[in-house]
Design a protein around this motif. Structure first.
Motif, mmCIF file in Angstrom:
data_model
loop_
_atom_site.group_PDB
_atom_site.id
_atom_site.type_symbol
_atom_site.label_atom_id
_atom_site.label_comp_id
_atom_site.label_asym_id
_atom_site.label_seq_id
_atom_site.Cartn_x
_atom_site.Cartn_y
_atom_site.Cartn_z
ATOM 1 N N GLU A 62 -10.131 -10.291 -3.627
ATOM 2 C CA GLU A 62 -9.638 -9.409 -2.562
ATOM 3 C C GLU A 62 -8.157 -9.082 -2.773
ATOM 4 O OE1 GLU A 62 -8.366 -9.716 2.050
ATOM 5 O OE2 GLU A 62 -10.333 -10.570 1.590
ATOM 6 N N ILE A 63 -7.373 -10.096 -3.106
ATOM 7 C CA ILE A 63 -5.938 -9.899 -3.353
ATOM 8 C C ILE A 63 -5.727 -8.975 -4.551
ATOM 9 C CG2 ILE A 63 -3.804 -11.055 -4.082
ATOM 10 C CD1 ILE A 63 -4.856 -13.527 -2.435
ATOM 11 N N LEU A 64 -6.488 -9.191 -5.620
ATOM 12 C CA LEU A 64 -6.341 -8.366 -6.818
ATOM 13 C C LEU A 64 -6.762 -6.918 -6.565
ATOM 14 C CD1 LEU A 64 -7.571 -10.833 -9.581
ATOM 15 C CD2 LEU A 64 -5.215 -10.199 -9.019
ATOM 16 N N ILE A 65 -7.845 -6.724 -5.816
ATOM 17 C CA ILE A 65 -8.307 -5.374 -5.515
ATOM 18 C C ILE A 65 -7.277 -4.653 -4.632
ATOM 19 C CG2 ILE A 65 -10.053 -4.039 -4.246
ATOM 20 C CD1 ILE A 65 -12.100 -6.140 -5.327
ATOM 21 N N TYR A 66 -6.748 -5.353 -3.643
ATOM 22 C CA TYR A 66 -5.724 -4.758 -2.776
ATOM 23 C C TYR A 66 -4.498 -4.364 -3.605
ATOM 24 C CZ TYR A 66 -2.543 -4.080 1.142
ATOM 25 O OH TYR A 66 -1.645 -3.540 2.031
ATOM 26 N N THR A 67 -4.095 -5.245 -4.512
ATOM 27 C CA THR A 67 -2.953 -4.960 -5.381
ATOM 28 C C THR A 67 -3.239 -3.744 -6.259
ATOM 29 O OG1 THR A 67 -2.399 -7.323 -5.412
ATOM 30 C CG2 THR A 67 -1.412 -5.941 -7.141
ATOM 31 N N ALA A 68 -4.426 -3.687 -6.835
ATOM 32 C CA ALA A 68 -4.801 -2.560 -7.688
ATOM 33 C C ALA A 68 -4.808 -1.254 -6.902
ATOM 34 C CB ALA A 68 -6.170 -2.810 -8.321
ATOM 35 N N MET A 69 -5.317 -1.282 -5.675
ATOM 36 C CA MET A 69 -5.343 -0.062 -4.857
ATOM 37 C C MET A 69 -3.930 0.427 -4.558
ATOM 38 S SD MET A 69 -8.711 -0.452 -2.398
ATOM 39 C CE MET A 69 -7.889 -1.491 -1.251
ATOM 40 N N LEU A 70 -3.024 -0.496 -4.257
ATOM 41 C CA LEU A 70 -1.632 -0.096 -4.030
ATOM 42 C C LEU A 70 -1.008 0.463 -5.303
ATOM 43 C CD1 LEU A 70 -0.251 -2.971 -1.761
ATOM 44 C CD2 LEU A 70 -0.847 -0.646 -1.077
ATOM 45 N N ALA A 71 -1.341 -0.140 -6.439
ATOM 46 C CA ALA A 71 -0.805 0.331 -7.720
ATOM 47 C C ALA A 71 -1.341 1.727 -8.053
ATOM 48 C CB ALA A 71 -1.142 -0.655 -8.825
ATOM 49 N N ILE A 72 -2.609 1.969 -7.742
ATOM 50 C CA ILE A 72 -3.183 3.301 -7.950
ATOM 51 C C ILE A 72 -2.459 4.304 -7.065
ATOM 52 C CG2 ILE A 72 -5.250 4.717 -7.567
ATOM 53 C CD1 ILE A 72 -6.861 2.155 -8.414
ATOM 54 N N GLN A 73 -2.254 3.939 -5.810
ATOM 55 C CA GLN A 73 -1.572 4.807 -4.851
ATOM 56 C C GLN A 73 -0.147 5.139 -5.325
ATOM 57 O OE1 GLN A 73 -1.087 3.015 -0.976
ATOM 58 N NE2 GLN A 73 -1.320 4.997 0.034
ATOM 59 N N ALA A 74 0.506 4.177 -5.982
ATOM 60 C CA ALA A 74 1.861 4.372 -6.479
ATOM 61 C C ALA A 74 1.896 5.084 -7.828
ATOM 62 C CB ALA A 74 2.581 3.025 -6.573
ATOM 63 N N GLY A 75 0.723 5.370 -8.380
ATOM 64 C CA GLY A 75 0.655 6.049 -9.678
ATOM 65 C C GLY A 75 0.873 5.135 -10.862
ATOM 66 N N LEU A 76 0.745 3.841 -10.655
ATOM 67 C CA LEU A 76 0.952 2.875 -11.740
ATOM 68 C C LEU A 76 -0.316 2.628 -12.551
ATOM 69 C CD1 LEU A 76 3.120 0.401 -9.673
ATOM 70 C CD2 LEU A 76 3.891 1.741 -11.645
ATOM 71 N N ILE A 77 -1.456 2.859 -11.951
ATOM 72 C CA ILE A 77 -2.746 2.697 -12.604
ATOM 73 C C ILE A 77 -3.489 4.012 -12.435
ATOM 74 C CG2 ILE A 77 -4.956 1.484 -12.607
ATOM 75 C CD1 ILE A 77 -3.542 -0.947 -11.463
ATOM 76 N N LYS A 78 -4.088 4.473 -13.512
ATOM 77 C CA LYS A 78 -4.893 5.700 -13.441
ATOM 78 C C LYS A 78 -6.356 5.324 -13.550
ATOM 79 C CE LYS A 78 -1.272 8.438 -15.316
ATOM 80 N NZ LYS A 78 -0.829 9.730 -15.361
ATOM 81 N N VAL A 79 -7.160 5.966 -12.725
ATOM 82 C CA VAL A 79 -8.578 5.717 -12.732
ATOM 83 C C VAL A 79 -9.254 6.951 -13.331
ATOM 84 C CG1 VAL A 79 -10.607 5.207 -11.319
ATOM 85 C CG2 VAL A 79 -8.370 4.289 -10.666
ATOM 86 N N ASN A 80 -9.985 6.741 -14.409
ATOM 87 C CA ASN A 80 -10.708 7.851 -15.049
ATOM 88 C C ASN A 80 -11.971 8.155 -14.270
ATOM 89 O OD1 ASN A 80 -8.810 7.926 -17.103
ATOM 90 N ND2 ASN A 80 -9.946 6.472 -18.364
ATOM 91 N N ASN A 81 -12.377 9.408 -14.309
ATOM 92 C CA ASN A 81 -13.644 9.781 -13.690
ATOM 93 C C ASN A 81 -14.781 9.139 -14.473
ATOM 94 O OD1 ASN A 81 -12.371 11.355 -11.804
ATOM 95 N ND2 ASN A 81 -12.564 13.240 -13.013
ATOM 96 N N ILE A 82 -15.661 8.504 -13.761
ATOM 97 C CA ILE A 82 -16.803 7.855 -14.389
ATOM 98 C C ILE A 82 -18.026 8.717 -14.126
ATOM 99 C CG2 ILE A 82 -18.240 5.781 -14.439
ATOM 100 C CD1 ILE A 82 -15.768 4.252 -13.413
ATOM 101 N N ALA A 83 -18.676 9.138 -15.195
ATOM 102 C CA ALA A 83 -19.841 10.015 -15.040
ATOM 103 C C ALA A 83 -21.113 9.261 -15.329
ATOM 104 C CB ALA A 83 -19.724 11.210 -15.974
#
Length: 85
Positions: free
Chosen positions: A64-85
């Motif tokens: 939960e802590i890691l997912i929350y951290t990742a979501m904040l990082a995505i929001q800040a533009g630090l992590i990019k999520v590729n479209n998964i088809a």
């Protein structure tokens, strides 16, 4: 010019993410896990014993802590999520 250095900006963004995660979990058992695991650098087993929690609870809270951290990082533009088809 040094203040506009992309590497410094990235580090500052990460610092903000980490600060927000700490604030979000402050005063909770999950916050204690965060402190002991990532700042005190205690082993998983040691953290489980100190918090009196089972292995499944430890991993659920940690995830939960890691997912929350990742979501904040995505929001800040630090992590990019590729479209998964």
């Amino acid at each position: 010019l040094k203040l506009a250095n992309p590497e410094l900006i990235k580090k500052e963004k990460w610092l903000k993410v980490i600060t927000e995660v700490i604030k979000h979990y402050d005063g909770t058992e999950k916050g204690r896990l965060l402190q002991k695991k990532y700042f005190d650098e205690l082993s998983n087993l040691h953290v489980m014993r100190e918090l009196h929690i089972e292995k499944t609870t430890f991993y659920r809270w940690r995830d939960e802590i890691l997912i929350y951290t990742a979501m904040l990082a995505i929001q800040a533009g630090l992590i990019k999520v590729n479209n998964i088809a």
